[in-house]
Scaffold this motif. Structure first.
Motif, PDB file in Angstrom:
ATOM      1  N   LEU A  96      -5.118   0.549  29.669  1.00  0.00           N
ATOM      2  CA  LEU A  96      -4.941   1.449  30.807  1.00  0.00           C
ATOM      3  C   LEU A  96      -5.129   0.720  32.134  1.00  0.00           C
ATOM      4  O   LEU A  96      -5.981  -0.161  32.254  1.00  0.00           O
ATOM      5  N   LYS A  97      -4.320   1.083  33.127  1.00  0.00           N
ATOM      6  CA  LYS A  97      -4.400   0.494  34.471  1.00  0.00           C
ATOM      7  C   LYS A  97      -4.307   1.615  35.501  1.00  0.00           C
ATOM      8  O   LYS A  97      -3.303   2.323  35.550  1.00  0.00           O
ATOM      9  N   ASN A 152      -8.689  -3.055  34.414  1.00  0.00           N
ATOM     10  CA  ASN A 152      -8.089  -1.734  34.215  1.00  0.00           C
ATOM     11  C   ASN A 152      -7.629  -1.090  35.524  1.00  0.00           C
ATOM     12  O   ASN A 152      -7.502   0.130  35.615  1.00  0.00           O
ATOM     13  N   VAL A 153      -7.364  -1.939  36.527  1.00  0.00           N
ATOM     14  CA  VAL A 153      -6.798  -1.468  37.800  1.00  0.00           C
ATOM     15  C   VAL A 153      -5.599  -2.357  38.119  1.00  0.00           C
ATOM     16  O   VAL A 153      -5.671  -3.582  37.977  1.00  0.00           O
ATOM     17  N   VAL A 168       3.429  -3.674  35.481  1.00  0.00           N
ATOM     18  CA  VAL A 168       2.881  -3.026  34.285  1.00  0.00           C
ATOM     19  C   VAL A 168       4.035  -2.360  33.527  1.00  0.00           C
ATOM     20  O   VAL A 168       4.745  -1.525  34.080  1.00  0.00           O
ATOM     21  N   THR A 169       4.212  -2.746  32.258  1.00  0.00           N
ATOM     22  CA  THR A 169       5.448  -2.401  31.537  1.00  0.00           C
ATOM     23  C   THR A 169       5.378  -1.177  30.631  1.00  0.00           C
ATOM     24  O   THR A 169       6.397  -0.686  30.168  1.00  0.00           O
ATOM     25  N   GLN A 173     -12.825   5.355  27.891  1.00  0.00           N
ATOM     26  CA  GLN A 173     -13.793   4.303  28.205  1.00  0.00           C
ATOM     27  C   GLN A 173     -13.226   3.306  29.221  1.00  0.00           C
ATOM     28  O   GLN A 173     -13.916   2.902  30.153  1.00  0.00           O
ATOM     29  N   GLN A 174     -11.945   2.933  29.062  1.00  0.00           N
ATOM     30  CA  GLN A 174     -11.321   2.019  30.026  1.00  0.00           C
ATOM     31  C   GLN A 174     -11.254   2.670  31.408  1.00  0.00           C
ATOM     32  O   GLN A 174     -11.516   2.018  32.426  1.00  0.00           O
ATOM     33  N   LEU A 175     -10.908   3.962  31.445  1.00  0.00           N
ATOM     34  CA  LEU A 175     -10.834   4.702  32.704  1.00  0.00           C
ATOM     35  C   LEU A 175     -12.192   4.736  33.396  1.00  0.00           C
ATOM     36  O   LEU A 175     -12.308   4.415  34.585  1.00  0.00           O
ATOM     37  N   VAL A 176     -13.209   5.096  32.644  1.00  0.00           N
ATOM     38  CA  VAL A 176     -14.547   5.238  33.222  1.00  0.00           C
ATOM     39  C   VAL A 176     -15.106   3.893  33.702  1.00  0.00           C
ATOM     40  O   VAL A 176     -15.702   3.810  34.766  1.00  0.00           O
ATOM     41  N   HIS A 177     -14.878   2.818  32.925  1.00  0.00           N
ATOM     42  CA  HIS A 177     -15.322   1.485  33.365  1.00  0.00           C
ATOM     43  C   HIS A 177     -14.687   1.124  34.709  1.00  0.00           C
ATOM     44  O   HIS A 177     -15.362   0.628  35.608  1.00  0.00           O
ATOM     45  N   ALA A 178     -13.374   1.385  34.833  1.00  0.00           N
ATOM     46  CA  ALA A 178     -12.649   1.042  36.062  1.00  0.00           C
ATOM     47  C   ALA A 178     -13.118   1.903  37.237  1.00  0.00           C
ATOM     48  O   ALA A 178     -13.342   1.400  38.333  1.00  0.00           O
TER      49      ALA A 178
END
Length: 272
Positions: free
Chosen positions: A151-152, A73-74, A94-95, A119-124
C-alpha cells in the motif's frame, strides 16, 4: 530513428510518455528518467489554472508536505520543477492501481489480507503524524498499490501541517470525503488532526472487511447524523477482534475518541 522518437518530449532529464491520469488541475503522465531508466509519474499543473482557482496555497502545501515524508508506504516525491506556464512534480510510479478498485472488483477481503493493508496504512499514518503531517482525506481512492501489492498513501492535497494548528491546539478546516470524515470534523468546533485520521483508518478497515461503508446515506444530513451518533452495524462474518477494534476507533464520543487517539496510533497494529 523515426520522427516520432526525435520529437519525444523531455522535462529536464525525464522523457515524457502517455497520459495515465487527468484531473481538474493536473495531468499525470508516465515518464522515464533518461539517466537511470527508472519509470516515474509526472504531475503537470497549469500555473494559470492554479492561480485562477486559488489553488496555489494547496499545491505549495502538498509539495511541502511530501518533501517531509520518506516512508515505504507513502508515494515518494522525487523533485519539483517549473517552466513559465507549468509546474512539474516528479513522483514515484505506482503500478497496482487504487485499493478502491480492488474492493470494487474483488469485494470484501479475508481478514489476513485486510490486516496487512491496515497495518501498512497505520504505520504510514503514524509516521506522517510524527512529522507533524495530517492527511485529512484518507480513503481507498487515495491508497495505491505497487507491483508487489504494498500500500502507498497518495494525494496530500488536503493535508495539514502542524503549523496550521490554532492556539487551542486544534485544526479548523472542514475537509475530506463525507463517508470517511470523523464526527468532530463535521461539528465545526475544531478537531485533532491525528484523531481525525485515525477515524478514517477505522472506516477503511470496515470497508476492507465488509465490502461496503459503515456510514452511508443518499441524504447528506442523514449521513452526518449517522456519523455523529456512531450509528453502524458490523456484519456477522467479522471476527470478535476486528469488531472490537472497529468499535473502539469509530467511537463518536469526542472525549473517549480523543483518548483513543492520544494513544500511539502505531499500537493499533499490535492490537489487531
Amino acid at each position: 530513428m523515426n520522427r516520432r522518437q526525435q520529437v519525444k518530449r523531455r522535462v529536464g532529464k525525464y522523457e515524457v510518455g502517455r497520459t495515465i491520469g487527468e484531473g481538474t488541475f493536473a495531468k499525470v503522465k508516465f515518464a522515464r528518467n533518461s539517466e537511470t531508466g527508472e519509470p516515474v509519474a509526472l504531475k503537470i499543473l497549469d500555473k494559470e489554472k492554479v492561480l485562477k482557482h486559488k489553488m496555489a496555497e494547496q499545491i505549495r502545501r502538498e509539495i511541502a508536505t511530501m518533501k517531509l515524508i520518506k516512508h515505504p508506504n507513502v508515494v515518494q516525491l522525487y523533485e519539483v520543477m517549473a517552466s513559465k506556464t507549468k509546474i512539474f512534480i516528479i513522483l514515484e510510479y505506482v503500478t497496482g492501481g487504487e485499493l478502491f478498485d480492488k474492493i470494487v472488483n474483488d469485494g470484501r477481503m479475508k481478514e489476513n489480507e485486510a490486516r496487512r493493508y491496515f497495518q501498512q496504512l497505520v504505520h504510514a499514518v503514524d509516521y506522517c503524524h510524527s512529522r507533524g503531517v495530517y492527511h485529512r482525506d484518507l480513503k481507498p481512492e487515495n491508497l495505491l498499490l505497487d507491483a508487489y501489492g504494498n500500500l502507498k498513501i497518495s494525494d496530500f492535497g488536503l493535508s495539514a501541517l502542524s503549523q496550521q494548528v490554532r492556539d487551542d491546539g486544534l485544526l479548523h478546516t472542514s475537509c475530506g470525503t463525507p463517508n470517511y470524515v470523523a464526527p468532530e470534523v463535521l461539528n465545526d468546533r475544531g478537531y485533532d488532526g491525528a484523531t481525525a485520521d485515525m477515524w478514517s483508518c477505522g472506516v477503511i478497515l470496515y470497508v476492507l472487511l465488509a465490502g461496503y461503508l459503515p456510514f452511508d446515506d443518499s441524504n447528506l444530513m442523514n449521513l452526518y447524523k449517522k456519523i455523529s451518533s456512531g450509528e453502524f452495524n458490523c456484519p456477522p462474518w467479522l471476527s470478535l477482534g476486528a469488531m472490537k477494534l472497529i468499535t473502539r476507533i469509530l467511537d463518536p464520543n469526542p472525549m473517549t475518541h480523543k483518548r483513543a487517539g492520544e494513544k500511539k496510533l502505531g499500537n493499533l497494529c499490535y492490537t489487531y
